[in-house]
Design an enzyme around this catalytic site. Structure first.
Site, PDB file in Angstrom:
ATOM      1  N   LYS A 236      24.645   6.341  49.316  1.00  0.00           N
ATOM      2  CA  LYS A 236      24.541   7.891  49.134  1.00  0.00           C
ATOM      3  C   LYS A 236      24.536   9.167  47.833  1.00  0.00           C
ATOM      4  CE  LYS A 236      26.168   8.809  54.001  1.00  0.00           C
ATOM      5  NZ  LYS A 236      26.453   6.984  53.881  1.00  0.00           N
TER       6      LYS A 236
HETATM    7  C1  LIG Z   1      25.640   6.471  55.340  1.00  0.00           C
HETATM    8  C2  LIG Z   1      26.399   4.811  55.024  1.00  0.00           C
HETATM    9  C3  LIG Z   1      25.875   4.016  56.145  1.00  0.00           C
HETATM   10  C4  LIG Z   1      24.209   4.454  57.198  1.00  0.00           C
HETATM   11  O1  LIG Z   1      23.310   4.928  56.472  1.00  0.00           O
HETATM   12  P1  LIG Z   1      22.517   6.142  57.697  1.00  0.00           P
HETATM   13  O2  LIG Z   1      21.615   6.426  56.285  1.00  0.00           O
HETATM   14  O3  LIG Z   1      23.886   7.154  58.165  1.00  0.00           O
HETATM   15  O4  LIG Z   1      22.163   5.416  58.487  1.00  0.00           O
HETATM   16  C5  LIG Z   1      25.862   2.712  56.081  1.00  0.00           C
HETATM   17  N1  LIG Z   1      26.609   2.216  54.994  1.00  0.00           N
HETATM   18  C6  LIG Z   1      27.421   2.490  54.311  1.00  0.00           C
HETATM   19  C7  LIG Z   1      28.273   2.333  53.289  1.00  0.00           C
HETATM   20  C8  LIG Z   1      27.027   4.691  54.156  1.00  0.00           C
HETATM   21  O5  LIG Z   1      27.594   5.004  53.397  1.00  0.00           O
END
Ligand SMILES: *Cc1c(COP(=O)(O)O)cnc(C)c1O
Length: 496
Positions: A112
């Site tokens: 993120k």
């Molecule tokens: C948010 C997240 C995901 C999923 O990603 P999306 O974009 O919501 O599909 C997978 N792994 C981790 C560690 C995340 O923080």
């Protein structure tokens, strides 16, 4: 060329990229999408010579066409700096017969950070461009990782306030500690008694509440979203797929134009949608492998064309993927419906009213770039252990879902020859307990930070700064509310 953005649900109003970023969600509840996906305007060979920030500029400028060169480069410089613990920003690591694209080298050690370290700058730049003088209030629902990354990104950014809602029992202990210790006068963290979908629906409801909008406006404030529904999150995520390809080319692992497969552990469908956009820009990607955990709505959807959230919500060891309503799928639905907003709105209304919808057979054709599968908690633990035993490399529980699904994909399709890039979305230190349990069994008696130190020894990796920082940090946020009291809580915080 100027790109315009439209709502997936039929609001015919065209908005500029900066306006789409400021609003987050369209007034009709739809998501903003560009009227067309631009084609990469430099060659793969040129990209292979660039460092991360240059790739970022070249990709993002094509989507954020109303940003000047200075504005965009300034945002990029501020985002991808020493907050990242490696100059590569997104290193590609060869392990066994696959490549792991490590997206966890930012401030909060999950992918993120790749988008949320730049979003605050894109947003404040957008506000200036549009002569918007209202205070921007970021309202965000998190399954664990978005919350901390958004808090870190927006903390003490002038002209902003940020409120994060997370499911009380739906995040890892380290994730929770990261959030409740967040400093910054403009940061607010609230636990809700409910799951991630409750948090996400609650936030969406507040966004589209006309009364709230008026009260906010009267108080000189405006909501925006740091969730992956914001186009300002999606665009920076396209960059690292292009960068991964460029890295493979630079290191002569592939020839120019050779196709790769991309494997993405998926929850809200933001990360994999970015890969889909990269493919549509002309990046040679063969299959987009969508990996789900036990909450396998997407696997079922790719198999049948029926999306159905009417099922039990399962808490897994990959909490950031514990989601039954994958918001960004709406952007794909819109595209495979031939950019038909009324069809998209009809399906999304059906999802809201009955929890399900079915796509047409023509629309199903549009899914052929995707392969979906899933892995349960036990399989993921086995995958973590196996990759460690075979290669000495430790992956986190979310990345393990992808690694396990890649094995299934290879078996199903026989496609082992195409180089595979697995999106590694979190550091194993963020999910230490589950990772250590996968490696050595029951860890009930050990404390969280004891396990951190043990993992550091086992993996032969230094404890990341993000974890050291919270080891002894004070809890600064302890608000808990019921899921139907989210709006009141927001009013309290903002003094409305
Ligand atoms: C948010 C997240 C995901 C999923 O990603 P999306 O974009 O919501 O599909 C997978 N792994 C981790 C560690 C995340 O923080």
């Amino acid at each position: 060329m100027e790109l315009k953005y439209f709502s997936t649900r039929g609001d015919k109003e065209a908005v500029t990229p900066s306006m789409a970023i400021l609003r987050g969600l369209a007034p009709d509840g739809g998501l903003y999408v560009p009227d067309k996906i631009p084609t990469l305007d430099c060659s793969l060979e040129e990209l292979a010579k660039m460092e991360y920030k240059e790739v970022a500029y070249n990709v993002m400028k094509q989507f954020l066409t109303d940003f000047t060169e200075d504005e965009l480069k300034n945002c990029i410089e501020k985002a991808y700096d020493s907050k990242f613990d490696t100059e590569a920003i997104a290193p590609l690591v060869e392990v066994g017969n696959t490549y792991y694209l490590e997206l966890f080298h930012g401030a909060t050690i999950a992918f993120k950070d790749m988008a949320l370290s730049i979003l605050p700058h894109l947003m404040t730049t957008s506000a200036k461009k549009n002569k918007m003088d209202k205070k921007i209030v970021i309202l965000t629902a998190t399954s664990g990782d978005t919350g901390k990354a958004a808090l870190a990104g927006f903390a003490d950014v002038p002209g902003t306030e940020i409120i994060v809602f997370y499911p009380k029992d739906g995040v890892s202990p380290i994730q929770e500690k990261q959030m409740v210790t967040q400093t910054g006068d403009n940061t607010h963290v609230v636990a809700i008694r409910g799951n991630f979908d409750d948090a996400q629906s609650g936030v969406k409801a507040i966004f589209s509440d006309e009364g709230m909008k008026k009260r906010m406006s009267d108080a000189g404030m405006q909501f925006s979203s740091a969730n992956s529904i914001n186009i300002g999150r999606l665009v920076p995520q396209i960059v690292y797929y292009v960068y991964a390809y460029a890295t493979l080319l630079k290191e002569e692992k592939i020839k120019s134009g050779e196709e790769i497969n991309v494997v993405v552990p998926t929850g809200n469908f933001g990360n994999i949608l970015a890969a889909f956009y990269a493919k549509n820009m002309g990046l040679p990607i063969k299959k987009l492998v969508c990996a789900s955990n036990d909450n396998k709505v997407l696997f079922d959807f790719f198999g049948t064309g029926d999306y159905d959230r009417n099922r039990d919500f399962i808490l897994t060891t990959s909490p950031s993927m514990d989601i039954l309503i994958s918001s960004n799928l709406e952007r794909l639905i819109y595209k495979i419906a031939g950019n038909d907003a009324s069809k998209c709105a009809e399906l999304m209304n059906s999802l809201k009213d009955s929890g399900k919808y079915s796509i047409t057979s023509e629309m199903k054709e549009g899914l052929k770039d995707f392969y979906g599968n899933w892995a349960n908690t036990k399989e993921c633990a086995g995958t973590i252990k196996k990759i460690y035993d075979d290669c000495g490399y430790v992956i986190d529980t979310h990345t393990a879902v992808a690694a396990c699904v890649y094995e299934k994909f290879a078996k199903d399709t026989g496609d082992l020859a195409t180089p595979a890039v697995i999106a590694s979305t979190a550091s194993p230190f963020k999910f230490t307990r589950s990772v250590m349990e996968a490696l050595k069994g029951d860890c009930d008696k050990a404390g969280d930070f004891e396990l951190v130190d043990e993992l550091s020894k086992v993996a032969n990796v230094k404890v990341p700064k993000a974890i050291e920082d919270i080891r002894n940090a004070k809890v600064l946020h302890d608000t808990v509310c019921d899921k139907d009291k989210m709006c009141d809580t927001v009013c309290n915080i903002l003094g409305l």
